[in-house]
Design a protein around this motif. Structure first.
Motif, PDB file in Angstrom:
ATOM      1  N   GLU A   1       0.833  -1.211   0.000  1.00  0.00           N
ATOM      2  CA  GLU A   1       0.000   0.000   0.000  1.00  0.00           C
ATOM      3  C   GLU A   1       0.863   1.254   0.000  1.00  0.00           C
ATOM      4  O   GLU A   1       0.621   2.194  -0.765  1.00  0.00           O
ATOM      5  N   VAL A   2       1.876   1.244   0.866  1.00  0.00           N
ATOM      6  CA  VAL A   2       2.762   2.405   0.971  1.00  0.00           C
ATOM      7  C   VAL A   2       3.597   2.547  -0.297  1.00  0.00           C
ATOM      8  O   VAL A   2       3.817   3.665  -0.791  1.00  0.00           O
ATOM      9  N   ALA A   3       4.017   1.428  -0.852  1.00  0.00           N
ATOM     10  CA  ALA A   3       4.867   1.437  -2.037  1.00  0.00           C
ATOM     11  C   ALA A   3       4.239   2.205  -3.183  1.00  0.00           C
ATOM     12  O   ALA A   3       4.912   2.947  -3.901  1.00  0.00           O
ATOM     13  N   ARG A   4       2.951   2.054  -3.344  1.00  0.00           N
ATOM     14  CA  ARG A   4       2.247   2.713  -4.455  1.00  0.00           C
ATOM     15  C   ARG A   4       2.390   4.232  -4.425  1.00  0.00           C
ATOM     16  O   ARG A   4       2.347   4.891  -5.447  1.00  0.00           O
ATOM     17  N   LYS A   5       2.559   4.762  -3.203  1.00  0.00           N
ATOM     18  CA  LYS A   5       2.720   6.217  -3.066  1.00  0.00           C
ATOM     19  C   LYS A   5       4.045   6.696  -3.630  1.00  0.00           C
ATOM     20  O   LYS A   5       4.220   7.860  -3.921  1.00  0.00           O
ATOM     21  N   TYR A   6       5.013   5.766  -3.701  1.00  0.00           N
ATOM     22  CA  TYR A   6       6.360   6.190  -4.061  1.00  0.00           C
ATOM     23  C   TYR A   6       6.795   5.788  -5.460  1.00  0.00           C
ATOM     24  O   TYR A   6       7.681   6.397  -6.030  1.00  0.00           O
ATOM     25  N   THR A   7       6.214   4.704  -5.969  1.00  0.00           N
ATOM     26  CA  THR A   7       6.722   4.227  -7.260  1.00  0.00           C
ATOM     27  C   THR A   7       5.643   3.547  -8.091  1.00  0.00           C
ATOM     28  O   THR A   7       4.704   2.957  -7.552  1.00  0.00           O
ATOM     29  N   ASP A   8       5.841   3.638  -9.407  1.00  0.00           N
ATOM     30  CA  ASP A   8       4.960   2.913 -10.317  1.00  0.00           C
ATOM     31  C   ASP A   8       5.560   1.569 -10.682  1.00  0.00           C
ATOM     32  O   ASP A   8       4.929   0.748 -11.340  1.00  0.00           O
ATOM     33  N   THR A   9       6.831   1.382 -10.317  1.00  0.00           N
ATOM     34  CA  THR A   9       7.501   0.130 -10.690  1.00  0.00           C
ATOM     35  C   THR A   9       8.030  -0.593  -9.444  1.00  0.00           C
ATOM     36  O   THR A   9       9.229  -0.811  -9.315  1.00  0.00           O
ATOM     37  N   PRO A  10       7.128  -0.957  -8.550  1.00  0.00           N
ATOM     38  CA  PRO A  10       7.617  -1.709  -7.391  1.00  0.00           C
ATOM     39  C   PRO A  10       8.041  -3.116  -7.821  1.00  0.00           C
ATOM     40  O   PRO A  10       7.486  -3.652  -8.798  1.00  0.00           O
ATOM     41  N   VAL A  11       9.005  -3.656  -7.124  1.00  0.00           N
ATOM     42  CA  VAL A  11       9.361  -5.066  -7.322  1.00  0.00           C
ATOM     43  C   VAL A  11       8.998  -5.777  -6.027  1.00  0.00           C
ATOM     44  O   VAL A  11       9.377  -5.334  -4.941  1.00  0.00           O
ATOM     45  N   TYR A  12       8.209  -6.844  -6.162  1.00  0.00           N
ATOM     46  CA  TYR A  12       7.708  -7.512  -4.958  1.00  0.00           C
ATOM     47  C   TYR A  12       8.632  -8.650  -4.515  1.00  0.00           C
ATOM     48  O   TYR A  12       9.220  -9.360  -5.338  1.00  0.00           O
ATOM     49  N   ILE A  13       8.723  -8.785  -3.213  1.00  0.00           N
ATOM     50  CA  ILE A  13       9.409  -9.961  -2.660  1.00  0.00           C
ATOM     51  C   ILE A  13       8.328 -11.016  -2.419  1.00  0.00           C
ATOM     52  O   ILE A  13       7.455 -10.851  -1.576  1.00  0.00           O
TER      53      ILE A  13
END
Lengths: 131, 344, 384
Positions: free
Chosen positions: C224-236
């Motif tokens: 959820e937080v990741a979406r605020k910072y990037t459009d290209t998150p890489v998931y673990i």
């Protein structure tokens, strides 16, 4: 290092290992707890006969400072007659060693804590054909 | 009470250096040295061998052959002039490696090349008095010699261990020592190499003490040279023991099986007793052996030894001569490295 | 459990960095990661640091606080924790950070790895403490010696050749040449590898990774937080850790790293994928034989067939399963405690499409970080 070395003298000077009476397994280096039986461990100390064969080995050319005198030297994984595996220096001509070679224990110097420090002795191996 | 040698074991490092190789470096005549000393080569310890490791290996063979429980050993004496520590015993290392336990009498001995036989005498006394069941007497050395010194051709490494007790393979029927203050060879505190009196080590030292001890023993026992099947004398070179044998009326045949010095050099505290071990390797029940050690400083211990029937079931292989013949030759540079003589 | 994403990565140059101290190296990686994530700093809730031996390389313990301090986070008083598992320390830091976010305790967490080895004269002698000092090191065994014993037996039992090991080195150098952060950016020929001197037979100089200075940092955040910072998150998708007997003499079969087998099995299961789904991997090639073993223990091939993958070019940059696109430990460098995090950085760059000249086409990636001779292993699975 002194107390640390002294504490294990018995197990280094000779191949004294552990035997779990509960599961009939041998261990070297010695263990206080059998990894198969844990709480049910019945560990006792036993001397191992010093005969075995080489399972695999290497000839070390790039040696740590305290072993530079001996290079190139052989480090071998040795299987004793009771099935226990021991990692040890195998004192012989590096050209002589091969997988499957019969070896026996020998009492040798490991090194020393400088010219005025204590001398570390322990068990190494030599080819069984050596006297 | 028949007390004597219950078992014996020996160790000779595998490396050898030839007289030619040493003479090459120092610009001397190998032929002259070989004919002068009667030595062709000497044994050299590996980089990880010293008097303690040699003592343990010899003692292990002795205990193995004796087939005794190491815990029955009540005394350990290691005689050497090259103990790895100036202060801290070698004998404790041997005791620990053999698993002797903690209740044993022990000390390191030093009497130049006769400290090993001195240990045997002490063990005989302990066993005879009933204080111990078995005593372990070891003579071993990795003898020091200054590079370029005449001693460098002979100073070698090796040792022998004897288990002394009852029901022996060879009874020690008598021992006699001859001792005087004769400084023919010495090493002062903190000096790395011994010094010697050159030719002074001959007549006043070696010959006087060896002959006096041998004669004293023969007088005490009423025996003469012909009563012995074998004789072994301390062997600083090949000339001295041959000459002293002749002086005492012994033949070359009597000393030959125990004359090791031409092939391994002088193993100091190991010298005469390695010779004794080589004789025991071939001796038969009833054979009588004369052993005379010599230690500079000076003294000689003489022993009359009679081989018993027990020796027939005693494991004597590999023999001392087997070990002598199994040599790997190294050059002088490697010799210096093995002996720790390269200044880093 | 919360889904965990990586929102920023940073990596220092790896190598002999004479001009930079420990703090300088860490900061360079950290600044790059925060910039990449678009973080100011105050958003960070916790930090985990992988470092093998600050105590012996720098005579400096209390590394976690030191790094938080010099990263400019002292004012925020965040919890900062150092973790250690020899050269798997970085992987451990990543896993601790992953668990901190997955558990919901924290939203944004830093996983860092750092080592400065060239301030001492004999860095390799310290590296030896990753093996059993009392019963392996004391008898004269070195880390290369133990891997050499494994290699020797692998060759004997499975017919692996010194040439196969050399091919691993050649491949990794080829990849490293394309990586601006790599210690060795030069291709080598198989002859160069085969003609190099023996370190511990059969391993030669070019079979052994260097030990290097370096640091790497990744920023983890909940989905959820990741979406605020990037459009290209890489998931673990999974991050599994396992252990084994410390000394190789106690292992039933020295040719199998059970820690790797177990960690990989758990990771595949948690990520709900199979081996064949992996598109790119960074594995712990501290020695070339270790890469061959990794192929087998990760299940890419059957036990004993590892050499086949390198012979057939499968793991080359443009093969079916590129391995060590960064150059691996061999060419990119092995900054011990930093390596596990540095591997994660490479996989993230590959999955985001930011890997430059060494870019491969990948959706799912795997990283394997090993401590010593395999007494610790961490397998992490990443997805786009």
């Amino acid at each position: 290092m002194l107390p640390r070395f002294w504490r294990k003298i018995k197990y280094r000077y000779d191949l004294v290992g552990s035997y779990c009476e509960n599961c009939q397994s041998f261990f070297y280096p010695p263990r206080n707890l059998c990894p198969h039986c844990r709480r049910r461990s019945k560990i006792k100390e036993v001397p191992f006969n010093g005969k075995g064969k080489v399972l695999s080995y290497t000839v070390v050319h790039d040696a740590p400072e305290e072993y530079k005198d001996e290079k190139p030297y052989v480090i071998a994984l040795i299987e004793l007659e009771n099935g226990v595996k021991v990692l040890s220096q195998l004192v012989c001509d590096p050209k002589e060693v091969e997988i499957g070679m019969e070896v026996k224990k020998a009492f040798r110097k490991y090194g020393e804590d400088g010219a005025s420090g204590i001398i570390y002795y322990g068990t190494k191996f030599v080819p069984a054909s050596h006297f | 009470m028949k007390v004597g040698i219950v078992s014996y074991g020996t160790y000779i490092p595998i490396y050898r250096i030839k007289v030619e190789e040493i003479a090459r470096v120092w610009g001397e005549s190998a032929e002259a040295i070989k004919s002068g000393l009667g030595i062709y080569q000497k044994s050299v310890p590996d980089v990880d061998e010293d008097t303690a490791t040699i003592s343990v290996e010899a003692a292990r063979e002795a205990v193995y052959r004796a087939n005794i429980d190491p815990k029955d050993i009540g005394a350990i004496y290691v005689g050497s002039e090259s103990h790895p520590y100036a202060v801290k015993p070698t004998a404790t290392i041997v005791g620990e490696a053999l698993g002797v336990g903690n209740d044993f009498f022990s000390a390191d001995l030093e009497f130049a090349c006769k400290a090993g036989t001195a240990g045997m005498q002490m063990c005989i006394g302990f066993v005879k008095s009933g204080m111990i069941r078995y005593g372990l007497a070891i003579g071993a050395d990795t003898s020091q010699s200054k590079p370029g010194d005449a001693l460098e051709y002979s100073a070698a490494a090796g040792g022998a261990a004897f288990v002394i007790g009852k029901d022996p393979i060879a009874v020690i029927e008598e021992t006699y020592s001859f001792t005087s203050d004769t400084p023919d060879f010495w090493r002062r505190e903190l000096q790395p190499y011994p010094s010697h009196g050159g030719r002074f080590t001959g007549l006043p030292a070696y010959f006087r003490h060896v002959t006096s001890a041998a004669r004293g023993l023969m007088e005490k026992t009423g025996l003469n040279a012909q009563d012995f099947d074998y004789a072994v004398f301390h062997q600083p070179n090949a000339k001295f023991p041959v000459r002293v044998a002749k002086m005492l009326g012994f033949t070359n045949e009597q000393i030959k099986p125990g004359l090791l010095v031409p092939y391994i050099g002088n193993t100091y505290s190991g010298s005469s007793i390695l010779g004794l071990a080589a004789i025991l390797d071939v001796a038969k029940p009833g054979d009588r052996i004369l052993l005379v050690s010599f230690g500079s400083g000076a003294g000689s211990d003489a022993f009359s030894i009679i081989v018993t029937d027990t020796i027939e079931n005693f494991e004597r292989n590999p023999s001392v001569w087997d070990k002598i013949e199994k040599g790997v030759f190294i050059d002088y540079g490697m010799y210096l490295k093995h002996r720790g003589k390269i200044r880093m | 459990m919360h889904k965990v994403a990586i929102i920023g990565v940073g990596c220092s140059k790896f190598g002999e960095m004479w001009d930079s101290g420990f703090r300088d190296i860490v900061i360079s990686a950290g600044v790059e990661a925060l910039e990449d994530a678009g973080l100011e700093g105050k958003e960070i809730e916790a930090m985990f640091v992988g470092n093998m031996s600050g105590g012996r390389y720098l005579a400096q313990e209390h590394i976690a606080a030191l790094i938080a301090d010099y990263a400019g986070l002292a004012e925020f008083n965040i919890p900062s924790t150092r973790v250690e598992a020899a050269d798997a320390s970085g992987g451990l830091a990543l896993r601790q950070a992953y668990m901190a976010v997955a558990s919901g305790v924290h939203d944004i967490v830093i996983a860092a790895g750092a080592e400065k080895v060239t301030d001492v004269g004999n860095p390799m002698d310290i590296m030896i403490s990753s093996i059993d000092k009392e019963w392996e090191g004391f008898v004269g065994a070195t880390l290369p010696a133990l891997y050499a014993i494994i290699a020797k037996l692998h060759m004997e039992k499975y017919g692996t050749k010194e040439e196969d090991l050399a091919l691993v080195s050649v491949k990794n150098h080829k990849n490293g040449a394309l990586n601006p952060k790599a210690q060795f950016r030069k291709e080598i020929t198989i002859e160069t590898a085969l003609n190099s001197t023996y370190v511990a037979e059969p391993l030669k100089l070019f079979d052994c990774a260097p030990i290097s200075d370096g640091a790497a940092v990744v920023v983890l955040a909940s989905e959820e937080v990741a979406r605020k910072y990037t459009d290209t998150p890489v998931y673990i998708e999974a991050c599994s850790q396992a252990s084994d007997y410390l000394a190789i003499q106690n292992r039933k079969d020295i040719l199998t790293m059970n820690s790797v087998v177990v960690a990989a099995k758990q990771a595949y299961k948690q990520a709900k994928i199979e081996t064949k789904d992996i598109d790119v991997a960074e594995v712990h090639d501290s020695f070339t034989i270790a890469e061959i073993l990794a192929y087998e223990d990760l299940g890419f091939v059957k036990k004993g067939e590892g050499a086949k993958l390198i012979r057939e070019g499968v793991t080359e940059l443009h093969g079916d399963l590129p391995v060590n696109t960064s150059g691996g430990l061999k060419a990119c460098g092995h900054a011990i405690g930093a390596t596990g995090v540095r591997q994660a950085v490479e996989i993230v760059l590959q999955l985001r499409g930011d890997a430059g000249k060494r870019q491969v086409n990948a959706e799912k990636g795997l990283a394997l970080n090993i401590g010593g001779t395999g007494a610790t292993a961490i397998v992490t699975i990443f997805s786009r």
